[in-house]
Design a protein around this motif. Structure first.
Motif, PDB file in Angstrom:
ATOM      1  N   PRO A 226       0.824  -1.203   0.000  1.00 45.66           N
ATOM      2  CA  PRO A 226       0.000   0.000   0.000  1.00 45.66           C
ATOM      3  C   PRO A 226       0.860   1.255   0.000  1.00 45.66           C
ATOM      4  O   PRO A 226       1.907   1.328   0.646  1.00 45.66           O
ATOM      5  CB  PRO A 226      -0.816  -0.121   1.296  1.00 45.66           C
ATOM      6  N   GLY A 227       0.401   2.239  -0.768  1.00 44.43           N
ATOM      7  CA  GLY A 227       1.107   3.510  -0.840  1.00 44.43           C
ATOM      8  C   GLY A 227       2.264   3.541  -1.817  1.00 44.43           C
ATOM      9  O   GLY A 227       2.851   4.600  -2.023  1.00 44.43           O
ATOM     10  N   ARG A 228       2.611   2.406  -2.417  1.00 41.68           N
ATOM     11  CA  ARG A 228       3.719   2.349  -3.368  1.00 41.68           C
ATOM     12  C   ARG A 228       3.161   2.394  -4.782  1.00 41.68           C
ATOM     13  O   ARG A 228       2.160   1.743  -5.105  1.00 41.68           O
ATOM     14  CB  ARG A 228       4.527   1.067  -3.183  1.00 41.68           C
ATOM     15  N   LEU A 261       8.411  -6.377  -4.826  1.00 45.26           N
ATOM     16  CA  LEU A 261       7.356  -6.687  -5.795  1.00 45.26           C
ATOM     17  C   LEU A 261       7.543  -8.127  -6.242  1.00 45.26           C
ATOM     18  O   LEU A 261       8.443  -8.448  -7.026  1.00 45.26           O
ATOM     19  CB  LEU A 261       7.441  -5.723  -6.975  1.00 45.26           C
ATOM     20  N   ARG A 262       6.687  -9.018  -5.756  1.00 42.83           N
ATOM     21  CA  ARG A 262       6.855 -10.450  -5.964  1.00 42.83           C
ATOM     22  C   ARG A 262       5.955 -10.952  -7.075  1.00 42.83           C
ATOM     23  O   ARG A 262       4.911 -10.362  -7.397  1.00 42.83           O
ATOM     24  CB  ARG A 262       6.549 -11.208  -4.667  1.00 42.83           C
ATOM     25  N   LEU A 263       6.354 -12.093  -7.622  1.00 41.35           N
ATOM     26  CA  LEU A 263       5.582 -12.710  -8.689  1.00 41.35           C
ATOM     27  C   LEU A 263       4.204 -13.123  -8.186  1.00 41.35           C
ATOM     28  O   LEU A 263       4.056 -13.622  -7.071  1.00 41.35           O
ATOM     29  CB  LEU A 263       6.323 -13.935  -9.233  1.00 41.35           C
ATOM     30  N   ASP A 268      -3.241  -3.147  -9.575  1.00 39.35           N
ATOM     31  CA  ASP A 268      -4.166  -2.284 -10.310  1.00 39.35           C
ATOM     32  C   ASP A 268      -3.346  -1.502 -11.327  1.00 39.35           C
ATOM     33  O   ASP A 268      -2.349  -0.867 -10.965  1.00 39.35           O
ATOM     34  CB  ASP A 268      -4.892  -1.330  -9.368  1.00 39.35           C
ATOM     35  N   VAL A 269      -3.766  -1.563 -12.579  1.00 39.40           N
ATOM     36  CA  VAL A 269      -3.049  -0.912 -13.665  1.00 39.40           C
ATOM     37  C   VAL A 269      -3.850   0.314 -14.083  1.00 39.40           C
ATOM     38  O   VAL A 269      -4.970   0.196 -14.595  1.00 39.40           O
ATOM     39  CB  VAL A 269      -2.856  -1.863 -14.857  1.00 39.40           C
TER      40      VAL A 269
END
Length: 362
Positions: A226-228, A261-263, A268-269
């Motif tokens: 969150p927040g990133r 950032l994991r696989l 959300d794009v």
């Protein structure tokens, strides 16, 4: 005359009846449309995936006798992952080398014979036909020696192929074979996801495909972080729709992805609004959306007589509780927010404001 005298008062009494009073206007919840400050971009769900994924397999058939890595292990380039039983391959190599030794002996003999015959030919001690036979035998021996050398080299490579090594750094994400199993050449044993470059994958519906283009910038947000926010760019758009979902898969390259950032993370794009996006858009509650045939529509209250008009519109985005109208509506027009399935075109209404407008705008 007496009958006429009786009928005439009845007729006069009938002419004096008043028509029934008109029904009062129906109260409806409607709000004047206000244009958004800027045109919103497309926002769709997605997931984090590796840009490159490789199934790892042996190049020869055999029985797996050792596995050195398991699911989830991080591997380095050149690291040994598994081995096959090398016994049969070693025997093939020994046989190929023996054939090479025999072919080399035949070649050495043919070369020596050619040298002797050439010396005798210069002295005219042998016939030209015999010289031709010697040359032919030498060429055949040379070809057999070269063929045996290639067979020995191939047998040596196959012995090396009994060892499975990683081509790139990455993570083992799947295991398709186990120790003791006989595998064919090319049968996947592991699946290796390359480390480093990551993609965000999103399935775009055909109605929104026109607003996505290669090279378009986007912002990625992950629920687990969150927040990133992470910058990305569209690098690939599927040329055809998926047969079942009828959506187009879009891959976005994430710029400088962090280790956190994991696989497989959900994301959300948010695609950046294209330059051709409409300047005036309206965000309305989903309860205001109706339909005119197959097209989306809104109930608009006419300013002159307060009657309802069904207006076709274009929707650029469907949110969780809102819709974004990109065409068919003007600022200030009163749009019905509730009860759109209970009214009809031309019906006279009385506009009332919603009690809690923030509940509809979320």
């Amino acid at each position: 005359m007496l009958g006429l005298a009786l009928i005439l008062p009845l007729m006069l009494a009938g002419c004096g009846k008043k028509p029934p009073p008109a029904a009062p206007p129906r109260p409806v919840v409607a709000v004047a449309a206000t244009a958004d400050g800027q045109a919103p971009g497309l926002s769709l769900p997605g997931q984090i995936a590796a840009r490159y994924s490789t199934p790892l397999s042996f190049r020869v058939a055999g029985k797996i006798v050792e596995r050195k890595v398991r699911l989830g292990d991080v591997v380095k380039p050149g690291q040994i992952l598994a081995r096959l039983d090398p016994a049969d391959l070693a025997k093939n190599l020994a046989a190929a080398r023996a054939q090479l030794d025999a072919a080399q002996h035949q070649f050495d003999y043919a070369r020596q014979q050619l040298e002797r015959d050439q010396a005798q030919s210069r002295e005219n001690l042998i016939a030209p036909a015999q010289m031709e036979q010697t040359r032919n035998a030498y060429a055949a021996a040379l070809a057999q020696r070269d063929q045996a050398a290639q067979q020995a080299a191939l047998a040596g490579d196959q012995v090396n192929y009994a060892t499975l090594a990683a081509d790139h750094a990455g993570v083992i994400t799947a295991e398709q074979a186990d120790t003791g199993q006989n595998v064919a050449a090319g049968q996947a044993v592991y699946n290796l996801v390359w480390s480093g470059e990551l993609d965000a994958i999103s399935d775009v519906p055909e109605s929104a495909l026109a607003s996505v283009a290669r090279g378009q910038r986007a912002t990625i947000t992950a629920g687990a972080l969150p927040g990133r926010r992470f910058a990305a760019r569209v690098r690939e758009i599927a040329p055809a729709a998926d047969a079942q979902s009828r959506t187009y898969r879009v891959k976005l390259g994430i710029e400088s992805p962090p280790p956190e950032l994991r696989l497989g993370m959900t994301a959300d794009v948010a695609f950046a609004a294209p330059d051709s996006a409409p300047s005036a858009t309206f965000t309305l509650p989903s309860t205001a959306l109706f339909h005119d045939g197959q097209d989306p529509a809104l109930w608009v209250v006419r300013p002159g007589d307060d009657t309802l008009e069904l207006r076709r519109v274009q929707v650029g985005r469907y949110g969780e509780r809102t819709v974004t109208v990109t065409a068919g509506l003007q600022p200030g027009e009163r749009v019905m927010w509730q009860g759109v399935h209970t009214v009809s075109a031309g019906e006279k209404v009385r506009v009332v404001a919603p009690l809690h407008p923030e509940d509809f705008a979320r």
